[in-house]
Each structure stands twice: as C-alpha cells, then as structure tokens.
Motif scaffolding. Structure first.
Motif, PDB file in Angstrom:
ATOM      1  N   ARG A   1       0.908  -1.031   0.009  1.00  0.00           N
ATOM      2  CA  ARG A   1      -0.152   0.066   0.061  1.00  0.00           C
ATOM      3  C   ARG A   1       0.953   1.197   0.070  1.00  0.00           C
ATOM      4  O   ARG A   1       0.355   2.338  -0.024  1.00  0.00           O
ATOM      5  N   MET A   2       2.208   1.192   0.060  1.00  0.00           N
ATOM      6  CA  MET A   2       3.219   2.202  -0.120  1.00  0.00           C
ATOM      7  C   MET A   2       3.669   2.247  -1.331  1.00  0.00           C
ATOM      8  O   MET A   2       3.757   1.432  -2.279  1.00  0.00           O
ATOM      9  N   ASP A   3       4.102   3.549  -1.709  1.00  0.00           N
ATOM     10  CA  ASP A   3       4.398   3.724  -2.857  1.00  0.00           C
ATOM     11  C   ASP A   3       6.109   3.217  -3.009  1.00  0.00           C
ATOM     12  O   ASP A   3       6.288   3.038  -4.108  1.00  0.00           O
ATOM     13  N   ALA A   4       6.715   3.465  -2.180  1.00  0.00           N
ATOM     14  CA  ALA A   4       8.055   2.912  -2.106  1.00  0.00           C
ATOM     15  C   ALA A   4       8.485   2.639  -0.778  1.00  0.00           C
ATOM     16  O   ALA A   4       8.180   3.017   0.343  1.00  0.00           O
ATOM     17  N   TRP A   5       9.824   1.999  -0.648  1.00  0.00           N
ATOM     18  CA  TRP A   5      10.346   1.277   0.683  1.00  0.00           C
ATOM     19  C   TRP A   5      11.832   1.426   0.423  1.00  0.00           C
ATOM     20  O   TRP A   5      12.329   1.103  -0.570  1.00  0.00           O
ATOM     21  N   TYR A   6      12.590   1.801   1.576  1.00  0.00           N
ATOM     22  CA  TYR A   6      14.060   2.181   1.498  1.00  0.00           C
ATOM     23  C   TYR A   6      14.783   1.501   2.569  1.00  0.00           C
ATOM     24  O   TYR A   6      14.302   1.448   3.850  1.00  0.00           O
ATOM     25  N   GLU A   7      15.442   0.777   2.479  1.00  0.00           N
ATOM     26  CA  GLU A   7      16.614   0.446   3.733  1.00  0.00           C
ATOM     27  C   GLU A   7      17.865   1.207   3.422  1.00  0.00           C
ATOM     28  O   GLU A   7      18.591   1.177   2.448  1.00  0.00           O
ATOM     29  N   ASP A   8      18.388   1.953   4.588  1.00  0.00           N
ATOM     30  CA  ASP A   8      19.430   2.542   4.385  1.00  0.00           C
ATOM     31  C   ASP A   8      19.822   3.433   3.273  1.00  0.00           C
ATOM     32  O   ASP A   8      20.786   3.503   2.386  1.00  0.00           O
ATOM     33  N   GLY A   9      18.446   3.983   2.727  1.00  0.00           N
ATOM     34  CA  GLY A   9      18.650   4.892   1.585  1.00  0.00           C
ATOM     35  C   GLY A   9      18.471   4.038   0.341  1.00  0.00           C
ATOM     36  O   GLY A   9      18.245   4.822  -0.644  1.00  0.00           O
ATOM     37  N   ARG A  10      18.635   2.922   0.197  1.00  0.00           N
ATOM     38  CA  ARG A  10      18.351   2.020  -0.997  1.00  0.00           C
ATOM     39  C   ARG A  10      17.132   1.622  -1.400  1.00  0.00           C
ATOM     40  O   ARG A  10      16.453   1.000  -0.285  1.00  0.00           O
ATOM     41  N   GLN A  11      16.401   1.615  -2.381  1.00  0.00           N
ATOM     42  CA  GLN A  11      15.105   1.271  -2.462  1.00  0.00           C
ATOM     43  C   GLN A  11      14.961  -0.381  -2.849  1.00  0.00           C
ATOM     44  O   GLN A  11      15.866  -1.055  -3.072  1.00  0.00           O
ATOM     45  N   ILE A  12      14.010  -0.838  -1.731  1.00  0.00           N
ATOM     46  CA  ILE A  12      13.811  -2.446  -1.708  1.00  0.00           C
ATOM     47  C   ILE A  12      12.408  -2.676  -2.302  1.00  0.00           C
ATOM     48  O   ILE A  12      11.587  -1.841  -2.295  1.00  0.00           O
ATOM     49  N   THR A  13      12.370  -3.885  -2.543  1.00  0.00           N
ATOM     50  CA  THR A  13      10.856  -4.349  -3.051  1.00  0.00           C
ATOM     51  C   THR A  13      10.226  -5.340  -2.257  1.00  0.00           C
ATOM     52  O   THR A  13       9.079  -5.773  -2.297  1.00  0.00           O
ATOM     53  N   ALA A  14      10.914  -5.578  -0.994  1.00  0.00           N
ATOM     54  CA  ALA A  14      10.357  -6.757   0.070  1.00  0.00           C
ATOM     55  C   ALA A  14      11.088  -6.727   1.328  1.00  0.00           C
ATOM     56  O   ALA A  14      12.525  -6.088   1.085  1.00  0.00           O
ATOM     57  N   PRO A  15      10.602  -7.008   2.410  1.00  0.00           N
ATOM     58  CA  PRO A  15      11.312  -6.888   3.701  1.00  0.00           C
ATOM     59  C   PRO A  15      12.464  -7.936   3.588  1.00  0.00           C
ATOM     60  O   PRO A  15      12.301  -8.998   2.835  1.00  0.00           O
ATOM     61  N   SER A  16      13.583  -7.588   4.235  1.00  0.00           N
ATOM     62  CA  SER A  16      14.748  -8.402   3.964  1.00  0.00           C
ATOM     63  C   SER A  16      14.629  -9.693   4.988  1.00  0.00           C
ATOM     64  O   SER A  16      13.916  -9.403   6.043  1.00  0.00           O
ATOM     65  N   HIS A  17      15.266 -10.863   4.624  1.00  0.00           N
ATOM     66  CA  HIS A  17      15.115 -11.844   5.626  1.00  0.00           C
ATOM     67  C   HIS A  17      16.375 -11.871   6.640  1.00  0.00           C
ATOM     68  O   HIS A  17      16.093 -12.634   7.673  1.00  0.00           O
ATOM     69  N   ALA A  18      17.151 -10.941   6.558  1.00  0.00           N
ATOM     70  CA  ALA A  18      18.350 -10.966   7.390  1.00  0.00           C
ATOM     71  C   ALA A  18      18.979  -9.555   7.370  1.00  0.00           C
ATOM     72  O   ALA A  18      18.815  -8.649   6.719  1.00  0.00           O
TER      73      ALA A  18
END
Length: 134
Positions: A117-134
């Motif tokens: 439901r969000m337009d975009a997600w980022y981890e440490d400034g880098r766009q991601i497409t899914a939650p990380s597993h680790a």
C-alpha cells in the motif's frame, strides 16, 4: 528467550522478533510515512517476515483510527488505522497489537504497514521491493 543476536522468541515458540539493523523508510504520495532505525522484524512460523515500527516513528497526523479489529490466534487482537496522506486515504493500512496473549510477545507501541500500500520502501537509503530476511 533472548539470543546474543538480539532475537527474542515468544513463550508460544512460534513468533520471534529481532532488530532490522537498518534505517527503514516508506513513502506515500511524496510524504514519508515512516522513517526509523528502530524497526523490528517479526518472524512467525509459516509466514514471510513482517516489519514493525515504533508508532512514535509514524507521524500521528497520518493515522486515523479505524473501526477494524481482527484476532490473530498467536498474537492477540489487532487494531487498525487508516493512513491519511494528502487527499489519499488508505483504509486499514496500519495495524498494531496494543494488548497481547500471555504466551505472545508484547508488540504494544509498534505498528506494521501493509507493504503493497506504500509507493516505495527504502533500507539505508536504497530502494527495496520486499522486507529483508536478514
């Protein structure tokens, strides 16, 4: 039960949480809906990881209490919020467990946001497409 890597497992043995370890940010309609270095990853048997964030890191002016409530047999009753960002209203986009079952983890003070439901997600400034597993 706590482990050296920060993972905490619920007494029911099917849910654990651990720090994400990265800054996570989500945007909607050009607005930052969450931006936190204090997120946790919820790991539940037979489910993909789910990110939870301190509710204090989701601006309160975006949250409108919903009438929706559901029950998770492993965690307890979930209460929902609509996200109101500009003219957009995303129904039931955020959920939280203000109270928990005795054998579950205490997630009060944390909320999760539906990923799609969000337009975009980022981890440490880098766009991601899914939650990380680790």
């Amino acid at each position: 039960m706590n482990t050296p890597d920060g993972r905490v497992t619920a007494p029911n043995g099917v849910i654990s949480i651990e720090p994400i370890g990265r800054t996570v940010r989500a945007t909607l309609g050009g607005e930052t809906v969450v931006d936190t270095a204090d997120g946790i990853r919820l790991l539940e048997k037979d489910h993909e990881p789910v990110y939870y964030f301190p509710l204090a890191d989701i601006p309160a002016h975006f949250l409108r209490p919903s009438q929706t409530h559901t029950v998770c047999p492993r965690k307890g009753q979930a209460d929902y919020f609509d996200l109101v960002v500009g003219d957009a209203v995303i129904s039931d986009a955020v959920w939280t467990y203000p109270e928990h079952y005795d054998d579950a983890l205490d997630l009060a003070g944390y909320g999760s946001i539906y990923w799609d439901r969000m337009d975009a997600w980022y981890e440490d400034g880098r766009q991601i497409t899914a939650p990380s597993h680790a």
